[in-house]
Design a protein around this motif. Structure first.
Motif, short mmCIF file in Angstrom:
data_model
loop_
_atom_site.label_atom_id
_atom_site.label_comp_id
_atom_site.label_asym_id
_atom_site.label_seq_id
_atom_site.Cartn_x
_atom_site.Cartn_y
_atom_site.Cartn_z
N MET A 180 0.83 -1.18 0.00
CA MET A 180 0.00 0.00 0.00
C MET A 180 0.87 1.25 0.00
SD MET A 180 -3.14 -0.34 2.65
CE MET A 180 -4.54 -1.31 2.27
N PHE A 181 0.44 2.23 -0.76
CA PHE A 181 1.09 3.53 -0.72
C PHE A 181 0.71 4.21 0.59
CE2 PHE A 181 0.57 2.75 -5.31
CZ PHE A 181 1.92 2.76 -5.66
N PRO A 182 1.50 5.19 1.04
CA PRO A 182 1.17 5.85 2.31
C PRO A 182 -0.23 6.47 2.35
CG PRO A 182 3.36 6.47 1.60
CD PRO A 182 2.75 5.66 0.49
N SER A 183 -0.75 6.89 1.21
CA SER A 183 -2.08 7.51 1.21
C SER A 183 -3.22 6.48 1.17
CB SER A 183 -2.22 8.45 0.01
OG SER A 183 -2.11 7.72 -1.19
N GLU A 184 -2.92 5.24 0.87
CA GLU A 184 -3.98 4.23 0.77
C GLU A 184 -4.69 3.96 2.10
OE1 GLU A 184 -3.06 0.73 -1.46
OE2 GLU A 184 -2.43 1.88 -3.20
N PRO A 185 -3.98 3.88 3.23
CA PRO A 185 -4.73 3.70 4.49
C PRO A 185 -5.71 4.85 4.76
CG PRO A 185 -2.43 3.17 4.83
CD PRO A 185 -2.54 3.77 3.46
N LEU A 186 -5.31 6.06 4.42
CA LEU A 186 -6.21 7.20 4.59
C LEU A 186 -7.41 7.07 3.65
CD1 LEU A 186 -6.90 9.92 5.85
CD2 LEU A 186 -5.46 10.99 4.10
N LEU A 187 -7.17 6.63 2.43
CA LEU A 187 -8.25 6.42 1.47
C LEU A 187 -9.23 5.36 1.98
CD1 LEU A 187 -9.55 7.00 -1.27
CD2 LEU A 187 -8.04 5.28 -2.26
N VAL A 188 -8.69 4.26 2.48
CA VAL A 188 -9.54 3.19 3.02
C VAL A 188 -10.35 3.72 4.20
CG1 VAL A 188 -9.53 0.96 4.20
CG2 VAL A 188 -8.10 1.31 2.17
N ALA A 189 -9.70 4.48 5.07
CA ALA A 189 -10.40 5.03 6.24
C ALA A 189 -11.53 5.97 5.83
CB ALA A 189 -9.41 5.75 7.15
N THR A 190 -11.28 6.80 4.84
CA THR A 190 -12.33 7.74 4.41
C THR A 190 -13.47 7.02 3.69
OG1 THR A 190 -11.13 8.27 2.37
CG2 THR A 190 -10.78 9.72 4.27
N LYS A 191 -13.15 5.97 2.95
CA LYS A 191 -14.22 5.18 2.32
C LYS A 191 -15.08 4.49 3.38
CE LYS A 191 -12.97 5.59 -2.08
NZ LYS A 191 -13.79 6.19 -3.11
N LEU A 192 -14.44 3.96 4.42
CA LEU A 192 -15.20 3.32 5.49
C LEU A 192 -16.03 4.34 6.26
CD1 LEU A 192 -12.59 0.73 6.83
CD2 LEU A 192 -14.67 0.28 5.49
N ALA A 193 -15.49 5.53 6.48
CA ALA A 193 -16.26 6.58 7.15
C ALA A 193 -17.46 6.98 6.30
CB ALA A 193 -15.38 7.79 7.43
N THR A 194 -17.27 7.07 4.99
CA THR A 194 -18.37 7.39 4.08
C THR A 194 -19.44 6.32 4.14
OG1 THR A 194 -16.88 8.59 2.60
CG2 THR A 194 -18.98 7.86 1.66
N LEU A 195 -19.01 5.06 4.13
CA LEU A 195 -19.96 3.95 4.24
C LEU A 195 -20.73 4.01 5.55
CD1 LEU A 195 -21.19 1.28 3.23
CD2 LEU A 195 -19.25 0.12 4.31
N ALA A 196 -20.02 4.20 6.65
CA ALA A 196 -20.66 4.20 7.96
C ALA A 196 -21.64 5.36 8.09
CB ALA A 196 -19.61 4.26 9.06
N LEU A 197 -21.20 6.57 7.79
CA LEU A 197 -22.06 7.74 7.96
C LEU A 197 -23.22 7.74 6.97
CD1 LEU A 197 -19.26 10.38 8.56
CD2 LEU A 197 -20.84 9.44 10.25
N GLY A 198 -22.94 7.38 5.72
CA GLY A 198 -24.01 7.31 4.73
C GLY A 198 -25.05 6.26 5.09
N SER A 199 -24.58 5.13 5.63
CA SER A 199 -25.50 4.06 6.03
C SER A 199 -26.36 4.48 7.21
CB SER A 199 -24.71 2.80 6.38
OG SER A 199 -24.03 2.32 5.24
N VAL A 200 -25.76 5.17 8.17
CA VAL A 200 -26.53 5.64 9.33
C VAL A 200 -27.62 6.60 8.88
CG1 VAL A 200 -26.42 7.05 11.43
CG2 VAL A 200 -24.73 5.25 11.05
#
Length: 109
Positions: free
Chosen positions: A1-21
């Motif tokens: 993973m590139f250094p920015s990929e963990p941040l990308l994964v985290a933001t995608k998961l946050a989008t999923l969680a908040l959008g789902s709520v």
């Protein structure tokens, strides 16, 4: 993973969680009230959340290039926002004295 990929994964998961709520809360409100705009709102946020995660998963799995996955995400975002705009424009709120059901009038008309 590139250094920015963990941040990308985290933001995608946050989008999923908040959008789902938001989608779940709006859907529950729709079921309670029958207000069609709330159902459309739930669908719109569901599209936003699903598109972000699906694009990320498809790209990370190697099934799509970055440009292709971003195109899918953009399509889902545009569709989700269009549905949200539609939900804001739907005029299905009951008006006083017009089409009230028995719950809102205590059973007396």
């Amino acid at each position: 993973m590139f250094p920015s990929e963990p941040l990308l994964v985290a933001t995608k998961l946050a989008t999923l969680a908040l959008g789902s709520v938001i989608a779940v809360v709006a859907h529950r409100a729709y079921r309670r009230t029958g207000n069609q705009s709330l159902r459309a709102l739930a669908l719109g946020f569901g599209l936003l959340a699903t598109g972000a995660v699906a694009a990320g998963l498809l790209h990370m799995s190697g099934a799509l290039s970055l440009a292709e996955s971003q195109t899918i995400q953009s399509l889902c975002t545009a569709a989700g926002l269009a549905v949200i705009v539609h939900s804001l424009l739907i005029d299905d709120a009951p008006r006083p004295g017009v089409g009230q059901d028995q719950r809102s009038t205590g059973g007396h008309n």
